[in-house]
Each structure stands twice: as C-alpha cells, then as structure tokens.
Write a protein that holds these residues in place. Structure first.
Motif, PDB file in Angstrom:
ATOM      1  N   ARG A 194       1.039  -1.072   0.133  1.00 26.12           N
ATOM      2  CA  ARG A 194      -0.061   0.101   0.032  1.00 26.12           C
ATOM      3  C   ARG A 194       0.954   1.095  -0.114  1.00 26.12           C
ATOM      4  O   ARG A 194       1.033   1.700   1.035  1.00 26.12           O
ATOM      5  CB  ARG A 194      -1.090   0.010   1.335  1.00 26.12           C
ATOM      6  CG  ARG A 194      -2.107  -1.284   1.191  1.00 26.12           C
ATOM      7  CD  ARG A 194      -2.815  -1.361   2.411  1.00 26.12           C
ATOM      8  NE  ARG A 194      -3.506  -0.355   2.667  1.00 26.12           N
ATOM      9  CZ  ARG A 194      -4.596   0.208   2.073  1.00 26.12           C
ATOM     10  NH1 ARG A 194      -5.203  -0.567   0.898  1.00 26.12           N
ATOM     11  NH2 ARG A 194      -5.225   1.340   2.308  1.00 26.12           N
ATOM     12  N   THR A 195       1.258   1.554  -1.222  1.00 26.91           N
ATOM     13  CA  THR A 195       2.330   2.508  -1.134  1.00 26.91           C
ATOM     14  C   THR A 195       1.607   4.057  -1.045  1.00 26.91           C
ATOM     15  O   THR A 195       2.507   5.093  -0.898  1.00 26.91           O
ATOM     16  CB  THR A 195       2.760   2.843  -2.719  1.00 26.91           C
ATOM     17  OG1 THR A 195       1.709   2.942  -3.738  1.00 26.91           O
ATOM     18  CG2 THR A 195       3.683   1.335  -3.056  1.00 26.91           C
ATOM     19  N   PRO A 204       2.473  -4.978   8.837  1.00 22.94           N
ATOM     20  CA  PRO A 204       1.545  -5.683   8.110  1.00 22.94           C
ATOM     21  C   PRO A 204       0.548  -4.890   7.238  1.00 22.94           C
ATOM     22  O   PRO A 204      -0.106  -5.093   6.394  1.00 22.94           O
ATOM     23  CB  PRO A 204       0.791  -6.943   8.967  1.00 22.94           C
ATOM     24  CG  PRO A 204       1.878  -7.183  10.100  1.00 22.94           C
ATOM     25  CD  PRO A 204       2.584  -5.853  10.191  1.00 22.94           C
ATOM     26  N   LYS A 205       0.403  -3.679   7.961  1.00 23.53           N
ATOM     27  CA  LYS A 205      -0.663  -2.915   7.387  1.00 23.53           C
ATOM     28  C   LYS A 205      -0.243  -2.211   5.980  1.00 23.53           C
ATOM     29  O   LYS A 205      -0.932  -1.861   5.146  1.00 23.53           O
ATOM     30  CB  LYS A 205      -0.541  -1.485   8.280  1.00 23.53           C
ATOM     31  CG  LYS A 205      -1.373  -0.357   8.017  1.00 23.53           C
ATOM     32  CD  LYS A 205      -0.910   0.928   8.990  1.00 23.53           C
ATOM     33  CE  LYS A 205      -1.990   2.056   8.704  1.00 23.53           C
ATOM     34  NZ  LYS A 205      -1.893   3.235   9.670  1.00 23.53           N
ATOM     35  N   LEU A 206       1.066  -2.637   5.639  1.00 23.56           N
ATOM     36  CA  LEU A 206       1.617  -2.265   4.237  1.00 23.56           C
ATOM     37  C   LEU A 206       1.166  -3.262   3.045  1.00 23.56           C
ATOM     38  O   LEU A 206       1.289  -2.787   2.038  1.00 23.56           O
ATOM     39  CB  LEU A 206       2.888  -2.025   4.358  1.00 23.56           C
ATOM     40  CG  LEU A 206       3.815  -1.052   5.172  1.00 23.56           C
ATOM     41  CD1 LEU A 206       5.084  -1.171   5.070  1.00 23.56           C
ATOM     42  CD2 LEU A 206       3.287   0.356   4.411  1.00 23.56           C
ATOM     43  N   ILE A 207       0.558  -4.206   3.682  1.00 21.55           N
ATOM     44  CA  ILE A 207       0.138  -5.246   2.656  1.00 21.55           C
ATOM     45  C   ILE A 207      -1.245  -4.722   2.093  1.00 21.55           C
ATOM     46  O   ILE A 207      -2.129  -4.546   2.672  1.00 21.55           O
ATOM     47  CB  ILE A 207       0.122  -6.635   3.461  1.00 21.55           C
ATOM     48  CG1 ILE A 207       1.369  -6.877   3.821  1.00 21.55           C
ATOM     49  CG2 ILE A 207      -0.364  -7.690   2.304  1.00 21.55           C
ATOM     50  CD1 ILE A 207       1.339  -8.448   4.696  1.00 21.55           C
ATOM     51  N   GLU A 208      -1.120  -4.842   0.584  1.00 17.90           N
ATOM     52  CA  GLU A 208      -2.424  -4.550   0.020  1.00 17.90           C
ATOM     53  C   GLU A 208      -3.348  -5.408   0.234  1.00 17.90           C
ATOM     54  O   GLU A 208      -3.233  -6.782   0.501  1.00 17.90           O
ATOM     55  CB  GLU A 208      -2.305  -4.452  -1.608  1.00 17.90           C
ATOM     56  CG  GLU A 208      -3.518  -4.002  -2.453  1.00 17.90           C
ATOM     57  CD  GLU A 208      -3.727  -2.682  -2.056  1.00 17.90           C
ATOM     58  OE1 GLU A 208      -4.851  -2.475  -1.094  1.00 17.90           O
ATOM     59  OE2 GLU A 208      -3.225  -1.765  -2.665  1.00 17.90           O
ATOM     60  N   VAL A 214       9.848  -7.000   1.282  1.00 20.65           N
ATOM     61  CA  VAL A 214       9.179  -8.104   2.165  1.00 20.65           C
ATOM     62  C   VAL A 214       9.313  -7.914   3.568  1.00 20.65           C
ATOM     63  O   VAL A 214       8.324  -8.180   4.418  1.00 20.65           O
ATOM     64  CB  VAL A 214       9.534  -9.544   1.526  1.00 20.65           C
ATOM     65  CG1 VAL A 214       9.101 -10.386   2.564  1.00 20.65           C
ATOM     66  CG2 VAL A 214       9.435  -9.756   0.032  1.00 20.65           C
ATOM     67  N   GLN A 215      10.518  -7.675   4.003  1.00 21.36           N
ATOM     68  CA  GLN A 215      10.924  -7.592   5.638  1.00 21.36           C
ATOM     69  C   GLN A 215       9.904  -6.422   6.061  1.00 21.36           C
ATOM     70  O   GLN A 215       9.290  -6.338   7.296  1.00 21.36           O
ATOM     71  CB  GLN A 215      11.914  -7.487   5.909  1.00 21.36           C
ATOM     72  CG  GLN A 215      12.337  -7.560   7.449  1.00 21.36           C
ATOM     73  CD  GLN A 215      11.994  -8.807   7.813  1.00 21.36           C
ATOM     74  OE1 GLN A 215      12.358  -9.953   7.469  1.00 21.36           O
ATOM     75  NE2 GLN A 215      11.251  -8.763   9.096  1.00 21.36           N
ATOM     76  N   ALA A 216       9.916  -5.305   5.415  1.00 20.41           N
ATOM     77  CA  ALA A 216       8.830  -4.042   5.835  1.00 20.41           C
ATOM     78  C   ALA A 216       7.409  -4.492   5.762  1.00 20.41           C
ATOM     79  O   ALA A 216       6.724  -4.369   6.749  1.00 20.41           O
ATOM     80  CB  ALA A 216       9.010  -3.167   4.896  1.00 20.41           C
TER      81      ALA A 216
END
Length: 113
Positions: free
Chosen positions: A58-59, A86-90, A79-81
C-alpha cells in the motif's frame, strides 16, 4: 480451503469476503494485521501472483513514506517491511489450491474460486 487475508475495516476486503461466502461458504479468515504473515508466506504469495514486492504494498500509506520505502529497491527489504508492518500489505489477498488473487476489485478473486 480458501483463505483470505482480511481487514474488516476495509470495504474491498469486506466485499471480497462476502463474495467468497456467497460462492463457497465460510473461508479461513486471517486477520493479517493481527497475525502477520512470515517473509516466506509473502514470498509464496508474490510468486503465485507473479508480482514484485512493491506491487503488494500500500504505497499510499503514510507509513510507507515514513519508512522511506519509495527509494528501497531490495526485494527482501520490502518483504521484511511487510513482515514488520502488515498494514503495508495490499488487501485482501485470497489463497486457494496453490493460487492467489488480490481482491482489487473483489471480482478478481473469482478466477481462483
């Protein structure tokens, strides 16, 4: 069994969950922000989706900018971010029978159901 990486606060995730329930019944619901995926799980999903890590992120999230991920080009670091945040995962990600689909739009998961 179908699994959905779900965020109940997201309308697309809720719509995708409803679509799965309509087609198949109750899937395995993983609240991925509470029970974050491992790096290996994310890498498997990336392979199944045939996308690079940034395409699963989720850029537009403020956290993405705060972490300076725009300038990060190391796939493992991205990937580590997602593992660390996990909030960054679409969302939502739907998994079934060794295949994955991103529920954007929700109907895009129908190919794997």
């Amino acid at each position: 069994m179908t699994t959905i990486w779900h965020n109940p606060r997201c309308s697309k995730s809720r719509q995708t969950l409803a679509l799965i329930e309509e087609k198949e019944g109750t899937p395995n619901v993983r609240l991925y922000q509470d029970e974050g995926p491992t790096a290996e799980e994310i890498k498997v999903v990336l392979t199944q989706l045939d996308i690079e890590p940034r395409a699963l992120m989720r850029t537009g999230e403020a956290l993405y900018k705060e972490l300076g991920l725009k300038d990060q080009n190391d796939p493992d670091a991205l990937v580590q971010a997602m593992v660390d945040h996990p909030k960054l995962i679409e969302r939502p990600v739907v998994l079934k029978d060794g295949k994955a689909a991103l529920g954007r739009p929700p109907e895009s998961v129908l190919d794997i159901l």
